[in-house]
Every structure is written in structure tokens, then in C-alpha cells.
Design a protein around this motif. Structure first.
Motif, PDB file in Angstrom:
ATOM      1  N   GLY A   1     -10.525  26.196  16.372  1.00 12.16           N
ATOM      2  CA  GLY A   1     -10.082  24.882  15.925  1.00 12.16           C
ATOM      3  C   GLY A   1     -11.114  23.782  16.040  1.00 12.16           C
ATOM      4  N   VAL A   2     -12.336  24.115  16.487  1.00 16.25           N
ATOM      5  CA  VAL A   2     -13.375  23.084  16.558  1.00 16.25           C
ATOM      6  C   VAL A   2     -14.092  23.009  15.214  1.00 16.25           C
ATOM      7  CG1 VAL A   2     -15.557  22.378  17.649  1.00 16.25           C
ATOM      8  CG2 VAL A   2     -13.707  23.340  19.053  1.00 16.25           C
ATOM      9  N   ARG A   3     -14.139  21.800  14.653  1.00 13.73           N
ATOM     10  CA  ARG A   3     -14.789  21.601  13.368  1.00 13.73           C
ATOM     11  C   ARG A   3     -16.278  21.923  13.505  1.00 13.73           C
ATOM     12  NH1 ARG A   3     -16.095  16.968   9.599  1.00 13.73           N
ATOM     13  NH2 ARG A   3     -16.538  15.739  11.457  1.00 13.73           N
ATOM     14  N   GLN A   4     -16.854  22.597  12.519  1.00 11.33           N
ATOM     15  CA  GLN A   4     -18.225  23.089  12.606  1.00 11.33           C
ATOM     16  C   GLN A   4     -19.228  22.014  12.179  1.00 11.33           C
ATOM     17  OE1 GLN A   4     -18.777  26.513  13.995  1.00 11.33           O
ATOM     18  NE2 GLN A   4     -16.807  25.663  14.617  1.00 11.33           N
ATOM     19  N   VAL A   5     -19.170  20.904  12.878  1.00 10.04           N
ATOM     20  CA  VAL A   5     -20.098  19.791  12.682  1.00 10.04           C
ATOM     21  C   VAL A   5     -20.632  19.415  14.052  1.00 10.04           C
ATOM     22  CG1 VAL A   5     -20.325  17.377  12.003  1.00 10.04           C
ATOM     23  CG2 VAL A   5     -18.906  18.925  10.648  1.00 10.04           C
ATOM     24  N   ALA A   6     -21.956  19.277  14.180  1.00  6.94           N
ATOM     25  CA  ALA A   6     -22.514  19.008  15.502  1.00  6.94           C
ATOM     26  C   ALA A   6     -23.607  17.963  15.434  1.00  6.94           C
ATOM     27  CB  ALA A   6     -23.063  20.299  16.111  1.00  6.94           C
ATOM     28  N   ALA A   7     -23.641  17.136  16.485  1.00  6.81           N
ATOM     29  CA  ALA A   7     -24.719  16.159  16.661  1.00  6.81           C
ATOM     30  C   ALA A   7     -25.404  16.433  17.996  1.00  6.81           C
ATOM     31  CB  ALA A   7     -24.152  14.744  16.640  1.00  6.81           C
ATOM     32  N   THR A   8     -26.629  15.973  18.119  1.00 13.55           N
ATOM     33  CA  THR A   8     -27.326  16.080  19.397  1.00 13.55           C
ATOM     34  C   THR A   8     -27.714  14.684  19.864  1.00 13.55           C
ATOM     35  OG1 THR A   8     -29.456  16.407  18.273  1.00 13.55           O
ATOM     36  CG2 THR A   8     -28.244  18.386  18.909  1.00 13.55           C
ATOM     37  N   THR A   9     -27.564  14.463  21.176  1.00 14.47           N
ATOM     38  CA  THR A   9     -27.848  13.147  21.738  1.00 14.47           C
ATOM     39  C   THR A   9     -28.661  13.307  23.029  1.00 14.47           C
ATOM     40  OG1 THR A   9     -25.806  13.176  23.025  1.00 14.47           O
ATOM     41  CG2 THR A   9     -25.682  12.194  20.839  1.00 14.47           C
ATOM     42  N   GLY A  10     -29.106  12.188  23.559  1.00 12.64           N
ATOM     43  CA  GLY A  10     -29.846  12.212  24.819  1.00 12.64           C
ATOM     44  C   GLY A  10     -31.344  12.109  24.596  1.00 12.64           C
ATOM     45  N   GLN A  11     -32.032  11.759  25.689  1.00 10.07           N
ATOM     46  CA  GLN A  11     -33.453  11.444  25.613  1.00 10.07           C
ATOM     47  C   GLN A  11     -34.291  12.593  25.028  1.00 10.07           C
ATOM     48  OE1 GLN A  11     -34.528   9.927  29.464  1.00 10.07           O
ATOM     49  NE2 GLN A  11     -36.151   8.636  28.609  1.00 10.07           N
ATOM     50  N   LEU A  12     -33.957  13.833  25.368  1.00 16.45           N
ATOM     51  CA  LEU A  12     -34.765  14.963  24.895  1.00 16.45           C
ATOM     52  C   LEU A  12     -34.403  15.381  23.476  1.00 16.45           C
ATOM     53  CD1 LEU A  12     -35.285  17.197  28.052  1.00 16.45           C
ATOM     54  CD2 LEU A  12     -36.922  15.734  26.873  1.00 16.45           C
ATOM     55  N   MET A  13     -33.396  14.743  22.884  1.00 17.49           N
ATOM     56  CA  MET A  13     -33.038  15.018  21.497  1.00 17.49           C
ATOM     57  C   MET A  13     -33.394  13.825  20.604  1.00 17.49           C
ATOM     58  SD  MET A  13     -31.729  18.124  21.111  1.00 17.49           S
ATOM     59  CE  MET A  13     -32.880  18.858  22.270  1.00 17.49           C
ATOM     60  N   ALA A  14     -34.404  13.042  21.021  1.00 17.87           N
ATOM     61  CA  ALA A  14     -34.870  11.921  20.205  1.00 17.87           C
ATOM     62  C   ALA A  14     -35.281  12.435  18.828  1.00 17.87           C
ATOM     63  CB  ALA A  14     -36.041  11.232  20.890  1.00 17.87           C
ATOM     64  N   VAL A  15     -35.183  11.539  17.841  1.00 16.56           N
ATOM     65  CA  VAL A  15     -35.300  11.960  16.444  1.00 16.56           C
ATOM     66  C   VAL A  15     -36.613  12.694  16.148  1.00 16.56           C
ATOM     67  CG1 VAL A  15     -35.462  11.113  14.076  1.00 16.56           C
ATOM     68  CG2 VAL A  15     -33.699  10.225  15.594  1.00 16.56           C
ATOM     69  N   ASP A  16     -37.714  12.259  16.794  1.00 21.34           N
ATOM     70  CA  ASP A  16     -38.997  12.894  16.475  1.00 21.34           C
ATOM     71  C   ASP A  16     -39.362  14.020  17.448  1.00 21.34           C
ATOM     72  OD1 ASP A  16     -39.273  11.323  18.644  1.00 21.34           O
ATOM     73  OD2 ASP A  16     -41.141  10.358  18.023  1.00 21.34           O
ATOM     74  N   SER A  17     -38.396  14.455  18.251  1.00 22.19           N
ATOM     75  CA  SER A  17     -38.681  15.476  19.254  1.00 22.19           C
ATOM     76  C   SER A  17     -38.748  16.880  18.639  1.00 22.19           C
ATOM     77  CB  SER A  17     -37.593  15.432  20.332  1.00 22.19           C
ATOM     78  OG  SER A  17     -37.351  16.710  20.846  1.00 22.19           O
ATOM     79  N   PRO A  18     -39.809  17.649  18.940  1.00 23.64           N
ATOM     80  CA  PRO A  18     -39.874  19.027  18.442  1.00 23.64           C
ATOM     81  C   PRO A  18     -38.757  19.890  19.023  1.00 23.64           C
ATOM     82  CG  PRO A  18     -41.696  18.561  19.975  1.00 23.64           C
ATOM     83  CD  PRO A  18     -40.981  17.278  19.740  1.00 23.64           C
ATOM     84  N   LEU A  19     -38.290  19.544  20.222  1.00 24.31           N
ATOM     85  CA  LEU A  19     -37.183  20.286  20.825  1.00 24.31           C
ATOM     86  C   LEU A  19     -35.916  20.117  19.982  1.00 24.31           C
ATOM     87  CD1 LEU A  19     -37.168  21.921  23.502  1.00 24.31           C
ATOM     88  CD2 LEU A  19     -36.052  19.975  24.568  1.00 24.31           C
ATOM     89  N   ARG A  20     -35.688  18.867  19.516  1.00 28.59           N
ATOM     90  CA  ARG A  20     -34.534  18.611  18.665  1.00 28.59           C
ATOM     91  C   ARG A  20     -34.647  19.396  17.357  1.00 28.59           C
ATOM     92  NH1 ARG A  20     -33.028  15.217  14.282  1.00 28.59           N
ATOM     93  NH2 ARG A  20     -30.959  14.261  14.503  1.00 28.59           N
ATOM     94  N   ALA A  21     -35.852  19.379  16.781  1.00 26.18           N
ATOM     95  CA  ALA A  21     -36.058  20.117  15.523  1.00 26.18           C
ATOM     96  C   ALA A  21     -35.776  21.602  15.728  1.00 26.18           C
ATOM     97  CB  ALA A  21     -37.495  19.901  15.026  1.00 26.18           C
ATOM     98  N   ALA A  22     -36.197  22.126  16.869  1.00 28.03           N
ATOM     99  CA  ALA A  22     -35.991  23.554  17.134  1.00 28.03           C
ATOM    100  C   ALA A  22     -34.509  23.866  17.329  1.00 28.03           C
ATOM    101  CB  ALA A  22     -36.794  23.975  18.365  1.00 28.03           C
ATOM    102  N   VAL A  23     -33.795  22.988  18.045  1.00 27.32           N
ATOM    103  CA  VAL A  23     -32.361  23.195  18.266  1.00 27.32           C
ATOM    104  C   VAL A  23     -31.616  23.116  16.927  1.00 27.32           C
ATOM    105  CG1 VAL A  23     -30.281  22.133  19.243  1.00 27.32           C
ATOM    106  CG2 VAL A  23     -32.312  22.472  20.683  1.00 27.32           C
ATOM    107  N   HIS A  24     -31.941  22.091  16.133  1.00 26.87           N
ATOM    108  CA  HIS A  24     -31.277  21.945  14.826  1.00 26.87           C
ATOM    109  C   HIS A  24     -31.631  23.106  13.913  1.00 26.87           C
ATOM    110  CE1 HIS A  24     -29.717  17.584  14.825  1.00 26.87           C
ATOM    111  NE2 HIS A  24     -30.065  17.870  16.068  1.00 26.87           N
TER     112      HIS A  24
END
Lengths: 346, 346
Positions: free
Chosen positions: B274-297
Motif C-alpha cells: 500500500g505504499v505509493r512508489q514515489v520517493a524523495a531523498t533529504t538530508g545533508q548527504l542527499m544534497a542536490v549535487d551530491s554523487p551519493l544522491r545520484a548513486a542512490v537515485h
């Protein structure tokens, strides 16, 4: 300082306590207890039994180790038991945590030297990390390398110039990679992951950990407040080992990671120039029937081609006694601070 | 309890402080500071600006959180600024560490409810983990899942019945897998390994860590005695990220491990029915230009086929305000202890 063995008296009795004998003394002290062994030496030593004593564990009180007191107490009891006319020509102590206690000023090793000299009259004394004495005991004083895996993990080797090389043993927060507390922590992490439907968690570990620690949401605060956190973590390691043996894939992966780290650690020491390519493994997690030991011994020759794995020949207490003997045999035997300090009392 | 917006006065002035207005209040409190935003609601709200205030960080004094005081202080200042005749119809607080503080009895969330009601007169109040408010803010109150990666790591989702599902966020000792303190700890372990010729260590990290922490043999005792150990570890995470970007293979492996753990964590929440398959990432290590964020996404749609990754639309403070609004819109909006408690004052 009385440097050599004194002549035995001519009383002819088998009661050695009143006979003038020379002794070498080895001591092993740690957090669960302490032990002393005195070995008679010289031409008249043959008819005399060694003396074995057990004593208190070492504690840290007000940020100071009470090791000098524990060692002094054992030595006074030894002198009483050995009897009048006894000469101790050398004594060596192996101590759990010597390196970190010295660096954090929880202990001044020369206070332990003072205890030895005061209680035994021993002129030549050594205070060593139990990593050093375990190594000496395991290889019977021959050179090579030793990996010790208990709650921590540490490897040590000596090269052809007699220098010591150490790897890891840096404590549970940023080291002791692959050791008991590392395995236990990885196990608790895997248990916690199973609590939130992470497919990489272990339900078996969650079941076992919940039985002893309560619900996972409370583990952080319980561990944070536990003065013996390392013990709590290390006590979970056998649970991980058993679950792996029963086929739990998550636990098998944890142990495979441990084996990689432990063999890397031993390989680091064996890679230093002049270290003989012979290695033993010691410590609770390297017990003879342990699958972890079999895996380490099996993988090691892949990481260091030509290395010979041997069974540990003796204990850290044997190693302490060997160290005392070496002090007598080699008047130039050097210190390797903070792992080992050697002193000749004036 | 005053349940609805009160009519604005007919004074016609643009100075809103003396106008009777209804407000919804959101508050975000944490260890580095606290913020309040009041939003005017109702037909006459259009000409009135929101009120923004900043306040003290929350501290733990004698094993008790002072969050009720911090919240009370912010609310009294809000009431002064909003002026006479002000009606606050709902208020919601998002708090760092609410779950663990509630479980360890460092905080009773109802003391925070009491502060809100006493200072604002707000009848409907909510006290939530900042994991909940970050989720509400990131998805603008729509359902789905949010991964928050700061010094810790936690994922949360809400299902089609409005139930909350949480993964990890269990603290640095046995959880927060892949987060800032996890990355920092792995980095310090890799640095320490380089100090003893372990080929799997990172010399670059050893160089950087030694510059700030001194020789590796001292790290254990320094970290053990540090009251802010998690901060020290988390502050080393950006060093690991930079070294990875510069080609340090050991650091790249640490980040690859982090990405696996973080995507597992988010996938655990998205896998609940029942959880909708839409996800966001937040927090300091998920900043928009972070390679970690790009890898997670980048990896996420491999672990959950069909999941849509979206940019976070708002902050935890936005989420707290949305939560206050939801309390007004849905009188049945339920508690999910210990992540969220909702109260209607008598």
C-alpha cells in the motif's frame, strides 16, 4: 642486582621452599584474572616444581589501571611460597590493553616494573602487551607472525632484526576489524535490519537478540549506556557463528567478511621485510574446532603464498615466561614502546 | 477549544498584530537550533505575512531533553508577535531523535503538547519525529516514501491506510547504516588500516585523519571519551566523499557500500503493502549535487522496479506546518507512537 642463579642449599629435602634457587617469573594479567608462573632455573632446578598462582583481574579505577597492585600482590605471594633464599633473576608481565592504556596514560608501565623489582628483587624486568606474550607463547619464541582473535583482533610479527610489527588491535570503535566485537556488532546490525523488513537482515539473529536485549528500538540506548559494551557485542559473536553453521546466509556473509579482514591483518604483518613466513592463530575465536579458524588458515596461503600455518604451541603465560628467559639470555634485548618495555634495575 | 478560524477585525490596517486572525503553527527543533513558522489561515489571511522565528537548540540536561522549554519559549514569542486576539487552531512540532528519546524516557512527548497548548492555546497539537515532518515536507504531504541521510540514515513511508512504516534510524551503534556517521567510521577504519601496511587501507584518509585526530593509536581513546562522537564521525564523511571523487578506490568502495545500505533501507519501506512508489531523498548527504544522491537515485529503480524518484519539495519545517494543517482538515488524524502523537486538548 643478583645476576646469576644462586647455588641450591645442600639440605637434600624435596621441600623446595627453603632451598636457595634461582627463578624466572612470567605473569599474565587481564580483565578476567591474572596468573603467575615461576620456573626454577640452573643446575639444581631439576627436582623443583614450578610455582603457579592465580590472582585478581585488573580494573580501571578513577581512570587508572590497578595493574601495579595486582602484579605486586602476585609477586609477594610468589616470594612467600618460594621461600627464603629465593633469587628471581628475571620477570616478565604480559598485559591486556597495555598499548592503549599507556597512550591514554591510564597506566605507566614503569609502575609495573617497580612492582616487580620491589616484590621479587628481579633485576631484569619486562612489561609487554599480551599481544607480544601471546606471540612468544604461540611460536615458542621462534620468529614469525601471530594473529590473535578474541573480542578484538590484532596481528604481530618479529623480523630478522628482532623488530616487532603490529597490525590493528586499535580498539572496537575504529579497529579490531573482523574480531569478536566486530562480528557481534555486524550481527546486531543484521538483526535490527530484519526488524524493518530489510531483506538483508537476519530473522534468526533478530529472534535471538530480542530475547536477550529486548526490542531493537531500545538497543542503541542500552549499548550506549553499557560500561561493558564491547563484552555485550563480543558475546553476540558466537550466536552469529552458530547461525552461520546452521545455514543463515546473512551470518555466513558476516563471517566471510570477518575472514577477509582477519587475513588482511595477518598478511599486513607477514608482508613486512624480514618476517619469517610462519604464522599461528590464537584467541577464543581461533579455537581448534572453530570454522572461522579453518577459514582463516585456508585463505591465508592465498593471500601470502608460501606461508606456513602452525598450531599455537603455548599460552600468553608461557610467552611471558619465555620473555623472562630471553631477558637472561640476551642482556641487550631491547624495548619496543609502547608494546614492550625492558628494564635493568640498578 | 476554539476549533475554527475567528473573523478578522474590521480595522482595515495592514498591521496584522492587532487583527484577530487564525493561525496554524509548525515548529522544527533539533540539536543545532529551532525554528517556528506561523501561517495565517481563513478568508482574511491573504494580506497577512507568515511569522518566522528562530530559537535555541534542544539540549539534554541531566538525562532529560529541554525540548518542552525550547518549544514553550518559541510559542510565547510567537504569541507576542502575532498580537492580541490571535487564535492558533493547530500546532505541530517535528523533533530530532523523538523516537529514541521517548523510548529511553529522555522526553515525554506530552510535555511538549502541554507547552504548545499552554503558550498558544492550540487545541489540536501534534508532536512528531523530524523523520515524519521531513517526509511530509519532501512530498508536500502526498503519500510515498522518504529517505533522510544526515549523520544518521532513516526511511519512512505511509501506506494507503495512512499507516507509517519506518526503516532504520536506529542510531550509530547498531543502525544508521550507510549514513554520515557510518561513512565516517568506515573512513576512519580505512585510515587506521593504512597505518599498519594493510593493503586495503587508504593512505589519503590516514593523512587527513592524522591531521585532525593525531596518530591512529590514540583515536580509540579520543572517540571513546568524546561526548559528541557521532558528530566527529559524521564530520569525516565529507572527507571520504571528496577522496572518492578524487579517485581513492578504498573510499569509492565505502560509498558503494553506503549506497547499497541506503537503497536497501528505502526499498524496505517501499516494499510494504500500500505504499505509493514515489520517493524523495533529504538530508545533508542527499544534497542536490551530491554523487551519493545520484548513486542512490540511480540504483533505486533497480531495487524497486517502477519507483519514481522526485526532488524534495520542502523542508521539515514545511512538513510541520503541513502536519498542523492536516490536524485541522482531519479530526480523526491518528497517532503512530512513538513517531507521532496527536492530541486534542479538552
Amino acid at each position: 642486582m643478583r645476576a646469576g642463579p644462586a647455588p641450591a642449599s645442600a639440605s637434600g629435602t624435596s621441600e623446595h621452599h627453603d632451598v636457595t634457587l634461582a627463578w624466572e617469573v612470567g605473569i599474565d594479567v587481564g580483565g578476567t584474572g591474572s596468573r603467575l608462573r615461576g620456573a626454577p632455573v640452573g643446575p639444581d632446578a631439576g627436582s623443583t616444581e614450578p610455582i603457579d598462582l592465580t590472582g585478581d583481574p585488573v580494573r580501571i579505577v578513577s581512570r587508572r589501571s590497578d595493574a601495579p597492585d595486582v602484579v605486586g600482590d602476585l609477586c609477594r605471594r610468589f616470594t612467600e611460597k618460594a621461600g627464603q633464599g629465593t633469587t628471581t633473576i628475571a620477570a616478565a608481565v604480559g598485559m591486556r590493553g597495555l598499548r592503549s592504556m599507556t597512550l591514554s596514560r591510564t597506566l605507566n608501565p614503569y609502575d609495573v616494573h617497580d612492582s616487580l623489582t620491589a616484590a621479587l628483587g628481579a633485576g631484569r624486568t619486562a612489561v609487554a602487551s599480551d599481544t607480544v606474550t601471546a606471540h612468544l607463547g604461540a611460536l615458542r619464541g621462534r620468529s614469525g607472525a601471530t594473529l590473535n582473535v578474541g573480542s578484538g583482533a590484532v596481528a604481530i610479527g618479529d623480523d630478522d632484526l628482532g623488530r616487532l610489527h603490529i597490525a590493528d588491535g586499535l580498539g572496537p570503535l575504529i579497529g579490531d576489524n573482523g574480531g569478536g566485537s566486530w562480528i557481534g556488532e555486524e550481527g546486531l546490525r543484521a538483526a535490527a535490519r530484519a526488524s524493518y523488513h530489510d531483506t538483508r537482515g537476519s530473522k534468526r539473529l533478530l529472534h535471538e537478540a530480542t530475547a536477550t536485549l529486548g526490542p531493537p528500538e531500545t538497543w542503541e540506548s542500552k549499548l550506549r549506556d553499557a560500561p561493558d559494551r564491547v563484552r555485550v557485542l563480543a558475546e553476540f559473536a558466537p550466536v552469529v557463528v552458530r547461525a552461520a553453521a546452521d545455514g543463515d546466509i546473512v551470518c555466513q556473509k558476516i563471517l566471510a567478511g570477518s575472514v577477509q579482514l582477519l587475513t588482511d591483518c595477518l598478511a599486513a604483518v607477514l608482508s613486512r621485510p624480514g618476517v619469517r613466513q610462519v604464522a599461528a592463530t590464537t584467541g577464543q575465536l581461533m579455537a581448534v574446532d572453530s570454522p572461522l579458524r579453518a577459514a582463516v588458515h585456508g585463505l591465508m596461503p592465498v593471500k601470502r603464498v608460501g606461508v606456513e600455518l602452525v598450531d599455537a604451541a603455548g599460552t600468553p603465560l608461557d610467552g611471558a615466561l619465555l620473555l623472562a628467559r630471553r631477558l637472561v639470555e640476551d642482556p641487550e634485548f631491547p624495548s619496543y614502546r609502547p608494546l614492550l618495555t625492558v628494564r635493568t634495575a640498578e
